[in-house]
Design a protein around this motif. Structure first.
Motif, short mmCIF file in Angstrom:
data_model
loop_
_atom_site.label_atom_id
_atom_site.label_comp_id
_atom_site.label_asym_id
_atom_site.label_seq_id
_atom_site.Cartn_x
_atom_site.Cartn_y
_atom_site.Cartn_z
N ALA A 150 -67.63 44.82 -21.39
CA ALA A 150 -66.62 44.19 -20.54
C ALA A 150 -66.73 42.67 -20.57
N GLU A 151 -67.92 42.16 -20.84
CA GLU A 151 -68.15 40.71 -20.94
C GLU A 151 -67.84 40.17 -22.33
N LEU A 152 -67.56 41.04 -23.29
CA LEU A 152 -67.36 40.66 -24.69
C LEU A 152 -68.63 40.06 -25.28
N ARG A 153 -69.76 40.69 -25.00
CA ARG A 153 -71.06 40.23 -25.48
C ARG A 153 -71.82 41.34 -26.21
N SER A 154 -71.11 42.25 -26.84
CA SER A 154 -71.76 43.37 -27.50
C SER A 154 -72.27 43.04 -28.90
N GLY A 155 -71.64 42.07 -29.56
CA GLY A 155 -71.97 41.76 -30.94
C GLY A 155 -71.27 42.65 -31.95
N LEU A 156 -70.36 43.51 -31.50
CA LEU A 156 -69.64 44.39 -32.41
C LEU A 156 -68.51 43.63 -33.12
N GLN A 305 -66.53 44.14 -7.27
CA GLN A 305 -65.67 42.98 -7.51
C GLN A 305 -66.51 41.73 -7.71
N ALA A 306 -67.59 41.59 -6.96
CA ALA A 306 -68.47 40.43 -7.13
C ALA A 306 -69.07 40.41 -8.53
N GLU A 307 -69.43 41.59 -9.05
CA GLU A 307 -69.95 41.67 -10.41
C GLU A 307 -68.88 41.24 -11.41
N ARG A 308 -67.65 41.68 -11.17
CA ARG A 308 -66.56 41.36 -12.09
C ARG A 308 -66.36 39.85 -12.21
N LEU A 309 -66.49 39.13 -11.12
CA LEU A 309 -66.15 37.71 -11.11
C LEU A 309 -67.31 36.80 -11.49
N LYS A 310 -68.46 37.37 -11.87
CA LYS A 310 -69.57 36.56 -12.35
C LYS A 310 -69.30 36.17 -13.80
N GLY A 324 -63.87 41.41 -17.99
CA GLY A 324 -62.44 41.54 -18.24
C GLY A 324 -61.59 40.50 -17.55
N VAL A 325 -62.17 39.39 -17.14
CA VAL A 325 -61.41 38.28 -16.56
C VAL A 325 -61.84 36.98 -17.22
N LEU A 326 -60.86 36.11 -17.38
CA LEU A 326 -61.06 34.84 -18.07
C LEU A 326 -60.88 33.70 -17.08
N ASP A 327 -61.79 32.73 -17.11
CA ASP A 327 -61.68 31.53 -16.30
C ASP A 327 -61.41 30.37 -17.23
N THR A 328 -60.20 29.84 -17.15
CA THR A 328 -59.79 28.73 -17.99
C THR A 328 -59.60 27.50 -17.12
N ALA A 329 -60.61 26.65 -17.07
CA ALA A 329 -60.57 25.42 -16.27
C ALA A 329 -60.20 25.72 -14.82
N GLY A 330 -60.73 26.83 -14.29
CA GLY A 330 -60.48 27.18 -12.90
C GLY A 330 -59.33 28.15 -12.69
#
Length: 397
Positions: A150-156, A305-310, A324-330
């Motif tokens: 979900a974080e896009l950190r799998s290396g696949l 939800q707190a885990e999601r927003l980390k 699964g959420v992107l933070d683009t300059a806030g």
């Protein structure tokens, strides 16, 4: 920061936009969208602000050749800007409208990950479970966690970076793909790094999460999302189609992802290759409702939800990524991009501003992403204290 579309072909000189189409691009079609979802219509921003945004967007359409765009920006206590510009169909000149269906690309990721996190809340899935518990045959699967996917950190490896697959899709864009075939393409390549070592935008992650939802819930992903995500929030115009169909009325989408680089109508192309990572359809009004629900965790427990927003750094300045959420300059939410369409659905925490953008083209302008150009243009005028970053070339010569 969205890559739910294939990599581009080598740049080719494009034919100029016909004069008749250029005239249509300059047309401004205004109108406030229905509030929907129990919301009262918001007043417009002050006349000067509206005039400045109108002028800037009209100029942008002329400069970029963008057929049409819908923009919604709502700021509680201040006002709103809700308009469509240009055309939904370059052949007929049908105006772009605020209530048209559109493909939304990687905004789909927010829906799919919400489904996964609901299963976490139900105790059926653990964020730190290995994906091998749910899907077999994954390289490093016993060491890649649901969280890392979900974080896009799998290396696949990202299947859309496979050169042969790109060629096949250009040659036959109406071909149907199933999830396992997409994994076969990805897994023919070695992992790019050890699980969790860094961030990499790979759509393979979300295909696996979609398969996880199906395995654990016993439902097709499209049915699960309809019942557990879309229906509870009354997102009546949002769906995950299983084929190439897009509901009416819809905007036609235009792309240069073709063998010769010519711009073509991609509306009927089959987005099954994007499935859980980018095949959803929605409209402006639903995305206006979805964005605050996503960020307020309306469908999840406070803990999950707190885990999601980390969010964690991506390596790109000003951009971080959570579950699964992107933070683009806030600006937090997601954007999307696939042949024919681009979209943005984000909120800024400072003033609760919600921004929704829908485009019916993904043809970069001077190698700059169109939706980012629109987002930067609008926010630079309306929310100058926290503008969307100016886009940089995504495919330099």
């Amino acid at each position: 920061m969205s890559r739910s579309r294939p990599a581009r072909a080598p740049r080719r000189r494009r034919a100029a936009v016909p004069a008749t189409v250029a005239v249509l691009l300059a047309a401004l079609c205004t109108g406030t969208a229905p509030a929907g979802h129990g919301s009262a219509p918001a007043k417009d921003f002050d006349a000067t602000t509206v005039e400045r945004v109108d002028g800037a967007l009209g100029k942008l359409l002329k400069e970029t050749g963008l057929p049409g765009v819908t923009v919604g920006l709502w700021i509680p206590g201040r006002g709103s800007y809700v308009k469509s510009l240009g055309v939904a169909d370059t052949k007929t000149g049908t105006p772009m409208k605020t209530d048209l269906y559109s493909r939304v690309g990687s905004i789909t990721k927010t829906f799919t990950v919400t489904g996964v996190l609901q299963l976490v809340d139900q105790g059926k899935v653990g964020l730190d479970d290995p994906i091998s518990r749910y899907v077999t045959g994954v390289p490093n699967g016993e060491h890649i966690t649901v969280r890392q996917l979900a974080e896009l950190r799998s290396g696949l490896f990202d299947y859309i970076d496979d050169k042969q697959w790109q060629t096949d899709l250009r040659d036959d864009p109406e071909r149907a793909y199933n999830p396992r075939r997409l994994l076969d393409i990805a897994f023919a390549h070695p992992p790019t790094f050890k699980p969790g070592a860094k961030w990499q935008y790979s759509n393979t992650n979300l295909i696996l999460l979609g398969m996880l939802v199906e395995k654990v819930s016993g439902r097709h992903l499209s049915d699960y999302l309809q019942e557990h995500v879309f229906a509870p929030l009354k997102l009546k115009s949002t769906s995950l189609p299983t084929g190439a169909a897009i509901p009416d009325p819809h905007a036609h989408g235009y792309t240069d992802f073709t063998p010769d680089g010519a711009i073509t109508d991609a509306t009927a192309w089959n987005p099954s290759w994007a499935w859980a990572t980018g095949a959803a359809v929605s409209d402006m009004n639903d995305l206006r409702a979805w964005t605050p629900a996503l960020l307020d965790g309306k469908l999840l427990t406070k803990k999950t939800q707190a885990e999601r927003l980390k969010t964690l750094p991506t390596g790109v300045p000003g951009i971080s990524y959570g579950l699964g959420v992107l933070d683009t300059a806030g600006w937090i939410g997601h954007n999307g991009d696939l042949p024919g369409y681009e979209a943005v659905a984000v909120r800024h925490p400072d003033d609760k501003a919600v921004l929704v953008i829908l485009l019916n083209s993904n043809v970069n302008h001077q190698d700059k992403n169109l939706s980012s150009l629109v987002a930067h243009t609008v926010t630079s005028i309306v929310t100058p204290d926290h503008p969307w970053p100016a886009p940089t070339p995504v495919n330099p010569e």
